[in-house]
Design a protein around this motif. Structure first.
Motif, PDB file in Angstrom:
ATOM      1  N   GLN A   2       0.818  -1.214   0.000  1.00  0.00           N
ATOM      2  CA  GLN A   2       0.000   0.000   0.000  1.00  0.00           C
ATOM      3  C   GLN A   2       0.860   1.276   0.000  1.00  0.00           C
ATOM      4  O   GLN A   2       0.626   2.191  -0.788  1.00  0.00           O
ATOM      5  N   PHE A   3       1.872   1.331   0.861  1.00  0.00           N
ATOM      6  CA  PHE A   3       2.615   2.587   1.038  1.00  0.00           C
ATOM      7  C   PHE A   3       3.860   2.682   0.140  1.00  0.00           C
ATOM      8  O   PHE A   3       4.253   3.774  -0.255  1.00  0.00           O
ATOM      9  N   ASP A   4       4.497   1.538  -0.133  1.00  0.00           N
ATOM     10  CA  ASP A   4       5.743   1.590  -0.909  1.00  0.00           C
ATOM     11  C   ASP A   4       5.566   1.036  -2.327  1.00  0.00           C
ATOM     12  O   ASP A   4       6.544   0.945  -3.086  1.00  0.00           O
ATOM     13  N   ARG A   5       4.308   0.646  -2.662  1.00  0.00           N
ATOM     14  CA  ARG A   5       4.019   0.108  -3.988  1.00  0.00           C
ATOM     15  C   ARG A   5       4.985  -1.023  -4.359  1.00  0.00           C
ATOM     16  O   ARG A   5       5.526  -1.090  -5.457  1.00  0.00           O
ATOM     17  N   LEU A   6       5.188  -1.913  -3.365  1.00  0.00           N
ATOM     18  CA  LEU A   6       6.143  -2.998  -3.541  1.00  0.00           C
ATOM     19  C   LEU A   6       5.376  -4.269  -3.220  1.00  0.00           C
ATOM     20  O   LEU A   6       4.969  -4.493  -2.074  1.00  0.00           O
ATOM     21  N   SER A   7       5.144  -5.087  -4.252  1.00  0.00           N
ATOM     22  CA  SER A   7       4.277  -6.242  -4.094  1.00  0.00           C
ATOM     23  C   SER A   7       5.093  -7.521  -4.202  1.00  0.00           C
ATOM     24  O   SER A   7       5.653  -7.824  -5.256  1.00  0.00           O
ATOM     25  N   VAL A   8       5.187  -8.245  -3.083  1.00  0.00           N
ATOM     26  CA  VAL A   8       5.915  -9.516  -3.090  1.00  0.00           C
ATOM     27  C   VAL A   8       5.075 -10.565  -2.359  1.00  0.00           C
ATOM     28  O   VAL A   8       4.121 -10.230  -1.662  1.00  0.00           O
ATOM     29  N   ALA A   9       5.456 -11.821  -2.526  1.00  0.00           N
ATOM     30  CA  ALA A   9       4.657 -12.917  -1.963  1.00  0.00           C
ATOM     31  C   ALA A   9       5.001 -13.194  -0.508  1.00  0.00           C
ATOM     32  O   ALA A   9       4.168 -13.698   0.245  1.00  0.00           O
ATOM     33  N   VAL A  50      16.016  -1.668   8.984  1.00  0.00           N
ATOM     34  CA  VAL A  50      14.865  -1.577   8.080  1.00  0.00           C
ATOM     35  C   VAL A  50      14.995  -0.278   7.300  1.00  0.00           C
ATOM     36  O   VAL A  50      15.404   0.748   7.845  1.00  0.00           O
ATOM     37  N   VAL A  51      14.720  -0.357   6.016  1.00  0.00           N
ATOM     38  CA  VAL A  51      14.777   0.837   5.159  1.00  0.00           C
ATOM     39  C   VAL A  51      13.726   0.683   4.070  1.00  0.00           C
ATOM     40  O   VAL A  51      13.727  -0.299   3.337  1.00  0.00           O
ATOM     41  N   PRO A  52      12.787   1.615   4.007  1.00  0.00           N
ATOM     42  CA  PRO A  52      11.779   1.487   2.950  1.00  0.00           C
ATOM     43  C   PRO A  52      12.416   1.749   1.577  1.00  0.00           C
ATOM     44  O   PRO A  52      13.327   2.567   1.460  1.00  0.00           O
ATOM     45  N   THR A  53      11.931   1.015   0.581  1.00  0.00           N
ATOM     46  CA  THR A  53      12.408   1.246  -0.792  1.00  0.00           C
ATOM     47  C   THR A  53      11.184   1.460  -1.674  1.00  0.00           C
ATOM     48  O   THR A  53      10.738   0.551  -2.365  1.00  0.00           O
ATOM     49  N   PRO A  54      10.637   2.687  -1.642  1.00  0.00           N
ATOM     50  CA  PRO A  54       9.418   2.952  -2.418  1.00  0.00           C
ATOM     51  C   PRO A  54       9.624   2.584  -3.894  1.00  0.00           C
ATOM     52  O   PRO A  54      10.678   2.908  -4.470  1.00  0.00           O
ATOM     53  N   ASP A  55       8.672   1.883  -4.462  1.00  0.00           N
ATOM     54  CA  ASP A  55       8.747   1.398  -5.849  1.00  0.00           C
ATOM     55  C   ASP A  55       9.960   0.503  -6.078  1.00  0.00           C
ATOM     56  O   ASP A  55      10.378   0.298  -7.224  1.00  0.00           O
ATOM     57  N   GLY A  56      10.545   0.000  -5.019  1.00  0.00           N
ATOM     58  CA  GLY A  56      11.671  -0.924  -5.172  1.00  0.00           C
ATOM     59  C   GLY A  56      13.017  -0.262  -5.399  1.00  0.00           C
ATOM     60  O   GLY A  56      14.002  -0.936  -5.691  1.00  0.00           O
ATOM     61  N   THR A  57      13.063   1.073  -5.300  1.00  0.00           N
ATOM     62  CA  THR A  57      14.319   1.785  -5.558  1.00  0.00           C
ATOM     63  C   THR A  57      15.257   1.696  -4.360  1.00  0.00           C
ATOM     64  O   THR A  57      14.940   2.200  -3.281  1.00  0.00           O
ATOM     65  N   ARG A  58      16.387   1.064  -4.547  1.00  0.00           N
ATOM     66  CA  ARG A  58      17.356   0.906  -3.462  1.00  0.00           C
ATOM     67  C   ARG A  58      18.482   1.926  -3.612  1.00  0.00           C
ATOM     68  O   ARG A  58      18.902   2.250  -4.712  1.00  0.00           O
TER      69      ARG A  58
END
Lengths: 439, 439
Positions: free
Chosen positions: B60-67, B170-178
């Protein structure tokens, strides 16, 4: 015939033991919205109206009506008189306790690095930390039935040993009733000023200051739910100590102790509070039976048997473990406020303990000696917070400032590094500030 | 033509100066009820549903969808690759910074008494404290635009120097950007595990633990308003560091410095944040004019000039003082996060400072050197809390347990004292526990 009470029994081999244990430790959070709302109001009034608000609330809550806050201050002379007026045995006991608590904390000040330090690098750059005591500290002392002179010593002495210039004590005196032991302890501990105010209004007065009551830098000491809520609210404006939960004791036995001693040690936590928790870990099932028997035999003679009975029935645990090694593992999970090790060769087990507020080693070290006069502080982390926090100590009344003096030569090497990293973080003024010092 | 900005001017001889100064320092409390309510909800979901809730919020917040949450863990190999892949100058700069921060904190560990100690009294009673490192620590690292590799070093290295077994970042990676610099810093600092999660859900996962993410004992590191609110809420379950306010710099000048350097040092706080505060104290009115001129001359070249302009216009102060002694007095009232002393013979003034997070001594010690690579920690007390708190340090990642071993002889003398005091407090089980050990 006295009522037999049955304390809850667990065995570490029970299915789901760890979950049962951990859920037995926790209490519902006491987030009382009504108390918090009242406290917000009181703090706002004290911040806005100072002395006048303090007088109003003191009249309202403590039924103490005076014309000015100066009338609520107790003089040093009155403190000394309280001390001089004590019975001889009480005076001696308080003297010994104060002297021992002071000696321990003086050693703590030396051992825990409460000193400034600095080192110089080859290029002349000097790095270190400066230690200073807090300027002014407030100590909250509960009034009424839970007025504990020992708490005055335990909170004030470390502050004075740390070098705090001014220790200001507040203690409510409902209906004007003063506790001479508490005042005597304040005099012995070197408390600088005492005001007979309490509750959230006292916390507010210390945090914000009023015309008569000076603002402090940190507030320590136990209090009721209003005091705890007020301390949480003023945190940030001032420092605070931990918000303490109900008291806890965990006793590790190998079965070689006198079961009466163990029962009485469990009582000595239980008598504090219905929510206090006493736990025994022991690999010897027959010893656990003997402790249970001692509990039933000794309980009727206890003046506070009602409180003890409620606490033991609702919250105590007698846990049979595989062996002492397992007992130590479980003790590390519990991270108790008070941990007694009542075994032969107790040091070997003390070495296995990583998490506890205070560790009482050997059968002669009853927890109550630590509460009053062994020397170490009796303000200890509760509710498993010993995993990450420490007893109240001299280190709580000092703070550190980093000292950085970069030489001209140092500014060349460090400046290049800082510039690269600052550009990497998109902070160009940081980079330029370093670059300007380059030749 | 660049816009000239005018920074607010004060004189310490102005009527009501102290009140004006103190009110200029304070910011309205950011108690956002909506944020707090959202955070309560997120924490409850994470506590109840663990990994599943973390996955939902990350989507929802980081637009990062994983299983599964395991897919959100970054391997040590990937951290090392990030480091190996850096440009040579960045790699060297990060190496130097990590080495210097480690060296300083190793010295701090020695100097600040992070060791166990004990002493024995004549009757055989032993008293002391045992020091243990925290078992597991969580480090929150912001993602996106405010991703600072230097913060990774400053939070993780003291924990590892203290001896913490497991540091979990822990570090958020919005849209998967590292951010490769952040991952490289984690590798250099010895971070044990990294999860690409953020926000209140990451704080909840660290505090309560999930199937995949282990529960920690303390959470440190900066974050946005949601992260700060979540840290406040989980405090007690875990330890937390201070909740940091906007950054501040206070510069003390006698007029002998290069005004461009001073202007740039004021910029380097101002560029962090519109709410950051930069203050100059100086007895030389003409020097203040020159700093104002440098501000206007240097501002147009700054990439972050919008932020700097807002911060300086709304929050900065240029204060003319009577002399340097008065400047030190005022500095002690302000208790700034960063204090620069840019004068001839700066040590004499450093000695007068009691309250500051870090003291930068001499013209070559720009605050930005301390931010990146001097060695001392850049996590410092803000908002006047330097009156009672310290820089982040090794001492924040250890805790102490009191050690009390009373000898049989000691139990006789101490038992009598404890008995008297316990009876005085109406705690008879405490008294009996001591009395039972008397011969």
């Amino acid at each position: 015939m006295p009522t037999a009470i049955h304390v809850k029994r667990l065995n570490s081999s029970d299915p789901g033991f760890t979950e049962i244990l951990l859920s037995s430790l926790s209490l519902p959070m006491a987030d009382d919205e009504a108390i918090d709302a009242a406290v917000v109001q009181i703090l706002a009034q004290v911040q806005a109206h100072g002395d006048a608000a303090v007088l109003d609330y003191t009249k309202q809550f403590d039924r103490l009506s005076v014309a000015s806050v100066t009338e609520l201050e107790i003089s040093q002379q009155a403190l000394q008189q309280a001390y001089e007026g004590l019975a001889a045995d009480q005076k001696t006991a308080l003297d010994v306790a104060a002297q021992r608590v002071r000696a321990y904390h003086e050693q703590q000040k030396i051992e825990t690095g409460c000193h400034s330090w600095e080192y110089t690098e080859p290029d002349g750059t000097r790095l270190g930390q400066k230690v200073t005591a807090l300027d002014r500290v407030g100590i909250y002392v509960p009034g009424g039935k839970a007025a504990y002179p020992s708490s005055v010593l335990m909170n004030a002495i470390p502050a004075k040993v740390a070098g705090v210039s001014e220790v200001i004590m507040v203690v409510p005196t409902p209906d004007g009733t003063r506790n001479p032991l508490v005042l005597a302890a304040a005099w012995l501990a070197g408390v600088d000023r005492v005001f007979t105010i309490g509750g959230a209004q006292a916390v507010g007065a210390l945090a914000y200051g009023t015309k008569t009551i000076p603002a402090v830098d940190k507030i320590v000491g136990p209090g009721n739910a209003y005091v705890a809520a007020a301390k949480r609210r003023v945190f940030g404006t001032v420092g605070i100590d931990m918000i303490a939960g109900p008291s806890e004791i965990l006793v590790l036995c190998d079965g070689s102790s006198n079961p009466d001693w163990i029962a009485m040690d469990l009582f000595s936590q239980a008598e504090h509070d219905e929510l206090a928790q006493s736990i025994l870990l022991c690999p010897d099932a027959s010893f656990i039976e003997r402790v249970q028997a001692s509990i039933n035999q000794l309980l009727p003679e206890m003046p506070r048997k009602k409180v003890i009975e409620t606490s033991l029935t609702n919250r105590a645990l007698l846990i049979e473990v595989k062996d002492m090694a397992e007992a130590c593992d479980i003790a590390n999970q519990i991270a108790a406020e008070h941990l007694e090790i009542c075994t032969t060769d107790p040091r070997q087990w003390a070495e296995q303990i990583r998490h506890a507020g205070a560790i009482f080693i050997g059968n002669y070290t009853s927890e109550s000696l630590g509460d009053y006069c062994a020397g170490p502080n009796h303000v200890l982390p509760t509710a498993r917070t010993a995993r990450f926090s420490s007893p109240l100590g001299v280190y709580d009344f000092i703070k550190r400032s980093s000292m950085i003096e970069v030489s001209e030569a140092g500014a060349q090497t460090l400046g290049a590094v800082a510039s690269t990293l600052a550009h990497g973080e998109g902070l160009q003024a940081h980079a330029r500030a370093a670059e300007m010092r380059l030749k």
